[in-house]
Design a protein around this motif. Structure first.
Motif, PDB file in Angstrom:
ATOM      1  N   ARG A   1      50.706  30.138  33.662  1.00  0.00           N
ATOM      2  CA  ARG A   1      49.503  29.875  34.444  1.00  0.00           C
ATOM      3  C   ARG A   1      49.814  28.979  35.633  1.00  0.00           C
ATOM      4  O   ARG A   1      49.186  29.094  36.683  1.00  0.00           O
ATOM      5  CB  ARG A   1      48.436  29.232  33.572  1.00  0.00           C
ATOM      6  CG  ARG A   1      47.872  30.146  32.499  1.00  0.00           C
ATOM      7  CD  ARG A   1      47.062  31.303  33.117  1.00  0.00           C
ATOM      8  NE  ARG A   1      46.098  30.839  34.078  1.00  0.00           N
ATOM      9  CZ  ARG A   1      44.903  30.361  33.765  1.00  0.00           C
ATOM     10  NH1 ARG A   1      44.531  30.281  32.502  1.00  0.00           N
ATOM     11  NH2 ARG A   1      44.071  29.968  34.718  1.00  0.00           N
TER      12      ARG A   1
ATOM     13  N   PHE B   1      40.987  41.681  37.080  1.00  0.00           N
ATOM     14  CA  PHE B   1      41.985  40.682  37.439  1.00  0.00           C
ATOM     15  C   PHE B   1      42.358  39.775  36.279  1.00  0.00           C
ATOM     16  O   PHE B   1      41.533  39.465  35.410  1.00  0.00           O
ATOM     17  CB  PHE B   1      41.467  39.807  38.587  1.00  0.00           C
ATOM     18  CG  PHE B   1      41.535  40.488  39.927  1.00  0.00           C
ATOM     19  CD1 PHE B   1      40.546  41.376  40.316  1.00  0.00           C
ATOM     20  CD2 PHE B   1      42.601  40.258  40.783  1.00  0.00           C
ATOM     21  CE1 PHE B   1      40.617  42.019  41.536  1.00  0.00           C
ATOM     22  CE2 PHE B   1      42.677  40.893  42.009  1.00  0.00           C
ATOM     23  CZ  PHE B   1      41.682  41.778  42.388  1.00  0.00           C
ATOM     24  N   GLY B   2      43.599  39.329  36.299  1.00  0.00           N
ATOM     25  CA  GLY B   2      44.042  38.276  35.411  1.00  0.00           C
ATOM     26  C   GLY B   2      43.720  36.918  36.009  1.00  0.00           C
ATOM     27  O   GLY B   2      43.239  36.819  37.142  1.00  0.00           O
ATOM     28  N   PRO B   3      44.017  35.844  35.253  1.00  0.00           N
ATOM     29  CA  PRO B   3      43.673  34.487  35.703  1.00  0.00           C
ATOM     30  C   PRO B   3      44.574  33.965  36.803  1.00  0.00           C
ATOM     31  O   PRO B   3      44.277  32.954  37.419  1.00  0.00           O
ATOM     32  CB  PRO B   3      43.821  33.652  34.433  1.00  0.00           C
ATOM     33  CG  PRO B   3      44.817  34.398  33.630  1.00  0.00           C
ATOM     34  CD  PRO B   3      44.594  35.840  33.916  1.00  0.00           C
TER      35      PRO B   3
ATOM     36  N   TYR C   1      33.094  40.540  43.708  1.00  0.00           N
ATOM     37  CA  TYR C   1      33.651  39.767  42.616  1.00  0.00           C
ATOM     38  C   TYR C   1      33.143  38.332  42.698  1.00  0.00           C
ATOM     39  O   TYR C   1      32.881  37.821  43.787  1.00  0.00           O
ATOM     40  CB  TYR C   1      35.181  39.735  42.682  1.00  0.00           C
ATOM     41  CG  TYR C   1      35.876  41.023  42.324  1.00  0.00           C
ATOM     42  CD1 TYR C   1      36.078  42.015  43.286  1.00  0.00           C
ATOM     43  CD2 TYR C   1      36.357  41.250  41.030  1.00  0.00           C
ATOM     44  CE1 TYR C   1      36.731  43.197  42.960  1.00  0.00           C
ATOM     45  CE2 TYR C   1      37.010  42.431  40.702  1.00  0.00           C
ATOM     46  CZ  TYR C   1      37.184  43.402  41.674  1.00  0.00           C
ATOM     47  OH  TYR C   1      37.826  44.572  41.353  1.00  0.00           O
TER      48      TYR C   1
ATOM     49  N   GLN D   1      34.404  34.517  41.750  1.00  0.00           N
ATOM     50  CA  GLN D   1      35.617  33.784  41.391  1.00  0.00           C
ATOM     51  C   GLN D   1      35.313  32.316  41.189  1.00  0.00           C
ATOM     52  O   GLN D   1      34.924  31.611  42.118  1.00  0.00           O
ATOM     53  CB  GLN D   1      36.705  33.960  42.462  1.00  0.00           C
ATOM     54  CG  GLN D   1      38.036  33.348  42.057  1.00  0.00           C
ATOM     55  CD  GLN D   1      39.151  33.624  43.046  1.00  0.00           C
ATOM     56  OE1 GLN D   1      38.918  33.757  44.238  1.00  0.00           O
ATOM     57  NE2 GLN D   1      40.382  33.737  42.551  1.00  0.00           N
TER      58      GLN D   1
ATOM     59  N   LYS E   1      39.345  30.703  38.091  1.00  0.00           N
ATOM     60  CA  LYS E   1      40.110  31.612  37.253  1.00  0.00           C
ATOM     61  C   LYS E   1      40.088  32.991  37.881  1.00  0.00           C
ATOM     62  O   LYS E   1      40.048  33.129  39.085  1.00  0.00           O
ATOM     63  CB  LYS E   1      39.541  31.638  35.837  1.00  0.00           C
ATOM     64  CG  LYS E   1      38.021  31.794  35.779  1.00  0.00           C
ATOM     65  CD  LYS E   1      37.489  31.692  34.371  1.00  0.00           C
ATOM     66  CE  LYS E   1      35.970  31.833  34.361  1.00  0.00           C
ATOM     67  NZ  LYS E   1      35.420  31.747  32.990  1.00  0.00           N
ATOM     68  N   ALA E   2      40.144  34.022  37.025  1.00  0.00           N
ATOM     69  CA  ALA E   2      40.219  35.391  37.530  1.00  0.00           C
ATOM     70  C   ALA E   2      38.948  35.784  38.254  1.00  0.00           C
ATOM     71  O   ALA E   2      37.852  35.460  37.813  1.00  0.00           O
ATOM     72  CB  ALA E   2      40.462  36.347  36.370  1.00  0.00           C
ATOM     73  N   PRO E   3      39.088  36.516  39.359  1.00  0.00           N
ATOM     74  CA  PRO E   3      37.890  37.135  39.939  1.00  0.00           C
ATOM     75  C   PRO E   3      37.237  38.055  38.908  1.00  0.00           C
ATOM     76  O   PRO E   3      37.925  38.887  38.301  1.00  0.00           O
ATOM     77  CB  PRO E   3      38.445  37.921  41.130  1.00  0.00           C
ATOM     78  CG  PRO E   3      39.732  37.250  41.483  1.00  0.00           C
ATOM     79  CD  PRO E   3      40.281  36.776  40.175  1.00  0.00           C
TER      80      PRO E   3
ATOM     81  N   PHE F   1      34.554  40.974  38.024  1.00  0.00           N
ATOM     82  CA  PHE F   1      33.886  42.100  38.668  1.00  0.00           C
ATOM     83  C   PHE F   1      32.373  41.994  38.539  1.00  0.00           C
ATOM     84  O   PHE F   1      31.849  41.686  37.462  1.00  0.00           O
ATOM     85  CB  PHE F   1      34.372  43.404  38.031  1.00  0.00           C
ATOM     86  CG  PHE F   1      33.603  44.622  38.458  1.00  0.00           C
ATOM     87  CD1 PHE F   1      32.694  45.214  37.596  1.00  0.00           C
ATOM     88  CD2 PHE F   1      33.783  45.160  39.711  1.00  0.00           C
ATOM     89  CE1 PHE F   1      31.977  46.333  37.979  1.00  0.00           C
ATOM     90  CE2 PHE F   1      33.072  46.280  40.106  1.00  0.00           C
ATOM     91  CZ  PHE F   1      32.171  46.858  39.239  1.00  0.00           C
TER      92      PHE F   1
ATOM     93  N   LEU G   1      33.524  37.082  46.387  1.00  0.00           N
ATOM     94  CA  LEU G   1      34.459  37.873  47.188  1.00  0.00           C
ATOM     95  C   LEU G   1      33.948  39.295  47.353  1.00  0.00           C
ATOM     96  O   LEU G   1      33.490  39.920  46.391  1.00  0.00           O
ATOM     97  CB  LEU G   1      35.833  37.916  46.504  1.00  0.00           C
ATOM     98  CG  LEU G   1      36.597  36.595  46.398  1.00  0.00           C
ATOM     99  CD1 LEU G   1      37.746  36.743  45.408  1.00  0.00           C
ATOM    100  CD2 LEU G   1      37.109  36.156  47.748  1.00  0.00           C
TER     101      LEU G   1
END
Lengths: 114, 112
Positions: A9, A105-107, B36, B38, B41-43, B45, B88
């Motif tokens: 990470r 998406f991943g983190p 998205y 954000q 962390k991850a964006p 959906f 985003l």
């Protein structure tokens, strides 16, 4: 797994070191993307895989960047001889099919090059 | 010239307010428009839009696409502090690698 996972990470590297960033996409997803996100910016495309084939690497900023997905699942983004300008969050995304579909998406891996 | 332009870049509102976020895009090889959220962390959906004039809705969030004027909006009604994030907008390409081209995002801060 339930979602896209990435490791590590966080990564701190000294300038000139090589780093390897890992991405585990959602199981069964054919397409895999890598993006680079600088502070205060939106993600920018780096490269795209369809299964194990790297079909587009037009976004890779230099030949120090290399990505692979040898078995069509896990992918690794390698950066050789890191520079300070490589500091960013590296995001991996996967999608189910070959055509434009929702990317998940991943983190991300936050890379800091000192 | 940026292919995806979002406005405003940042926005501060009070809880309960309604906000509208804007996204304009370049038409070349356009296939879809995605939103998205954000946080740190991850964006995550939110919506994918391909057809003009059809609103997509999820709870307090909704979005619509105008393919004639080349823009999309994201509406959030009755905002909550948990809506604070960067939103985003991304344009999906119908050619090549189907990569997403992102805008710089709108940073939304909802204060109590």
């Amino acid at each position: 797994g339930a979602g896209v996972s990435q490791s590590p990470r966080y990564k701190v590297a000294k300038r000139g070191q090589d780093v390897a960033l890992r991405c585990d996409p959602i199981s069964g997803h054919v397409s895999l993307f890598w993006y680079q996100q600088a502070l205060g910016q939106g993600p920018e495309f780096l490269t795209y895989f369809q299964n194990e084939a790297q079909l587009d690497k037009s976004g890779l900023p230099s030949d120090r960047f290399f990505a692979e997905r040898p078995e069509g699942s896990v992918s690794t983004l390698k950066i050789q001889r890191t520079q300070q300008e490589d500091s960013a969050v590296y995001l991996c995304a996967s999608s189910l099919g070959q055509l434009q579909e929702t990317q998940y998406f991943g983190p991300g891996t936050r890379l800091l090059v000192l | 010239e940026d292919k995806v332009v979002q406005s405003p870049l940042s926005l501060v509102v009070h809880e309960g307010d309604t906000v509208t976020l804007n996204c304009s895009y370049e038409v070349t090889n356009f296939r879809s428009l995605l939103w998205y959220k954000q946080e740190k962390k991850a964006p995550t959906f939110l919506f994918m839009l391909t057809s003009s004039g059809i609103e997509k809705k999820s709870g307090r969030l909704s979005s619509i696409l105008d393919k004639k004027e080349l823009f999309s909006i994201l509406n959030i009604t009755a905002t909550q502090t948990g809506d604070s994030a960067i939103y985003l907008c991304a344009r999906g390409s119908g050619a090549g690698s189907y990569q997403l081209t992102f805008g710089k995002g709108t940073k939304l801060s909802v204060i109590p």
